[in-house]
Design a protein around this motif. Structure first.
Motif, PDB file in Angstrom:
ATOM      1  N   SER A 151       0.866  -1.174   0.000  1.00  0.00           N
ATOM      2  CA  SER A 151       0.000   0.000   0.000  1.00  0.00           C
ATOM      3  C   SER A 151       0.903   1.225   0.000  1.00  0.00           C
ATOM      4  O   SER A 151       1.807   1.326   0.832  1.00  0.00           O
ATOM      5  N   PRO A 152       0.676   2.175  -0.894  1.00  0.00           N
ATOM      6  CA  PRO A 152       1.513   3.369  -0.903  1.00  0.00           C
ATOM      7  C   PRO A 152       1.394   4.167   0.399  1.00  0.00           C
ATOM      8  O   PRO A 152       2.308   4.898   0.775  1.00  0.00           O
ATOM      9  N   LEU A 153       0.303   3.985   1.128  1.00  0.00           N
ATOM     10  CA  LEU A 153       0.124   4.697   2.393  1.00  0.00           C
ATOM     11  C   LEU A 153       1.105   4.220   3.466  1.00  0.00           C
ATOM     12  O   LEU A 153       1.354   4.936   4.431  1.00  0.00           O
ATOM     13  N   ASP A 154       1.668   3.021   3.284  1.00  0.00           N
ATOM     14  CA  ASP A 154       2.667   2.517   4.228  1.00  0.00           C
ATOM     15  C   ASP A 154       3.937   3.363   4.204  1.00  0.00           C
ATOM     16  O   ASP A 154       4.765   3.263   5.104  1.00  0.00           O
ATOM     17  N   PHE A 155       4.091   4.182   3.197  1.00  0.00           N
ATOM     18  CA  PHE A 155       5.302   4.976   3.045  1.00  0.00           C
ATOM     19  C   PHE A 155       5.095   6.415   3.522  1.00  0.00           C
ATOM     20  O   PHE A 155       5.917   7.285   3.282  1.00  0.00           O
ATOM     21  N   GLN A 156       3.985   6.629   4.200  1.00  0.00           N
ATOM     22  CA  GLN A 156       3.692   7.903   4.849  1.00  0.00           C
ATOM     23  C   GLN A 156       4.044   7.698   6.325  1.00  0.00           C
ATOM     24  O   GLN A 156       3.247   7.207   7.103  1.00  0.00           O
ATOM     25  N   SER A 157       5.289   8.009   6.675  1.00  0.00           N
ATOM     26  CA  SER A 157       5.744   7.780   8.040  1.00  0.00           C
ATOM     27  C   SER A 157       6.771   8.820   8.428  1.00  0.00           C
ATOM     28  O   SER A 157       7.130   9.677   7.621  1.00  0.00           O
ATOM     29  N   GLN A 158       7.257   8.705   9.641  1.00  0.00           N
ATOM     30  CA  GLN A 158       8.246   9.656  10.135  1.00  0.00           C
ATOM     31  C   GLN A 158       9.485   9.635   9.233  1.00  0.00           C
ATOM     32  O   GLN A 158      10.041   8.582   8.948  1.00  0.00           O
ATOM     33  N   GLY A 159       9.892  10.788   8.770  1.00  0.00           N
ATOM     34  CA  GLY A 159      11.065  10.887   7.911  1.00  0.00           C
ATOM     35  C   GLY A 159      10.780  10.632   6.447  1.00  0.00           C
ATOM     36  O   GLY A 159      11.676  10.648   5.618  1.00  0.00           O
ATOM     37  N   ARG A 160       9.504  10.365   6.122  1.00  0.00           N
ATOM     38  CA  ARG A 160       9.149  10.052   4.729  1.00  0.00           C
ATOM     39  C   ARG A 160       7.709  10.519   4.515  1.00  0.00           C
ATOM     40  O   ARG A 160       6.839  10.223   5.322  1.00  0.00           O
ATOM     41  N   GLN A 161       7.470  11.228   3.419  1.00  0.00           N
ATOM     42  CA  GLN A 161       6.119  11.691   3.120  1.00  0.00           C
ATOM     43  C   GLN A 161       5.744  11.307   1.697  1.00  0.00           C
ATOM     44  O   GLN A 161       6.504  11.548   0.756  1.00  0.00           O
ATOM     45  N   LEU A 162       4.569  10.721   1.564  1.00  0.00           N
ATOM     46  CA  LEU A 162       4.057  10.346   0.250  1.00  0.00           C
ATOM     47  C   LEU A 162       3.615  11.614  -0.480  1.00  0.00           C
ATOM     48  O   LEU A 162       2.787  12.373   0.000  1.00  0.00           O
ATOM     49  N   VAL A 163       4.202  11.842  -1.652  1.00  0.00           N
ATOM     50  CA  VAL A 163       3.850  12.997  -2.473  1.00  0.00           C
ATOM     51  C   VAL A 163       2.844  12.584  -3.530  1.00  0.00           C
ATOM     52  O   VAL A 163       1.832  13.251  -3.754  1.00  0.00           O
ATOM     53  N   ARG A 164       3.107  11.437  -4.170  1.00  0.00           N
ATOM     54  CA  ARG A 164       2.230  10.991  -5.258  1.00  0.00           C
ATOM     55  C   ARG A 164       2.349   9.490  -5.449  1.00  0.00           C
ATOM     56  O   ARG A 164       3.419   8.914  -5.307  1.00  0.00           O
ATOM     57  N   TRP A 165       1.247   8.882  -5.810  1.00  0.00           N
ATOM     58  CA  TRP A 165       1.222   7.476  -6.213  1.00  0.00           C
ATOM     59  C   TRP A 165       0.487   7.409  -7.538  1.00  0.00           C
ATOM     60  O   TRP A 165      -0.668   7.823  -7.641  1.00  0.00           O
ATOM     61  N   GLN A 166       1.159   6.921  -8.559  1.00  0.00           N
ATOM     62  CA  GLN A 166       0.559   6.762  -9.882  1.00  0.00           C
ATOM     63  C   GLN A 166       0.520   5.269 -10.186  1.00  0.00           C
ATOM     64  O   GLN A 166       1.528   4.684 -10.589  1.00  0.00           O
ATOM     65  N   PRO A 167      -0.643   4.619  -9.972  1.00  0.00           N
ATOM     66  CA  PRO A 167      -0.704   3.172 -10.209  1.00  0.00           C
ATOM     67  C   PRO A 167      -0.607   2.823 -11.688  1.00  0.00           C
ATOM     68  O   PRO A 167      -0.988   3.604 -12.559  1.00  0.00           O
TER      69      PRO A 167
END
Length: 110
Positions: A40-56
């Motif tokens: 899940s791309p949301l798993d990469f929204q964490s401390q020290g990392r922010q999800l900017v975009r996911w293009q499936p």
């Protein structure tokens, strides 16, 4: 007497072959494999990392993150644990963070 000696040698050889074959049989207790996490791309929204975009895309997609250097290696580990491969990526310096773009694909080898 020679026949008895041959039989004993054959029994010894058969016993050795049986032991080799028996070693190939898997244990009766099933070994629990670690459960693979789903991607899940949301798993990469964490401390020290922010999800900017996911293009499936079919079988994967493009993941764009803002991150620090320390989270770069961890990102690869997280993707591997979720059965994803990274055939291409880029890192560019941004304002206070790195722009980390990854092309990810499902690992069909497993």
């Amino acid at each position: 007497m020679r026949l008895v000696t041959q039989q004993q040698q054959q029994r010894t050889q058969l016993r050795a072959q049986w032991q080799k074959l028996h070693a190939l049989v898997p244990p009766s207790d099933s070994v629990a494999l670690p459960e693979r996490l789903t991607f899940s791309p949301l798993d990469f929204q964490s401390q020290g990392r922010q999800l900017v975009r996911w293009q499936p895309a079919q079988g994967g997609g493009e993941l764009v993150l803002e991150t620090g250097w320390q989270a770069v290696a961890e990102t690869f580990s997280l993707l591997t644990a979720r059965g994803m491969q990274v055939p291409a990526f880029s890192l560019m310096a941004g304002e206070g963070a790195l722009n980390f773009t990854l092309r990810v694909e499902q690992d069909n080898a497993n």
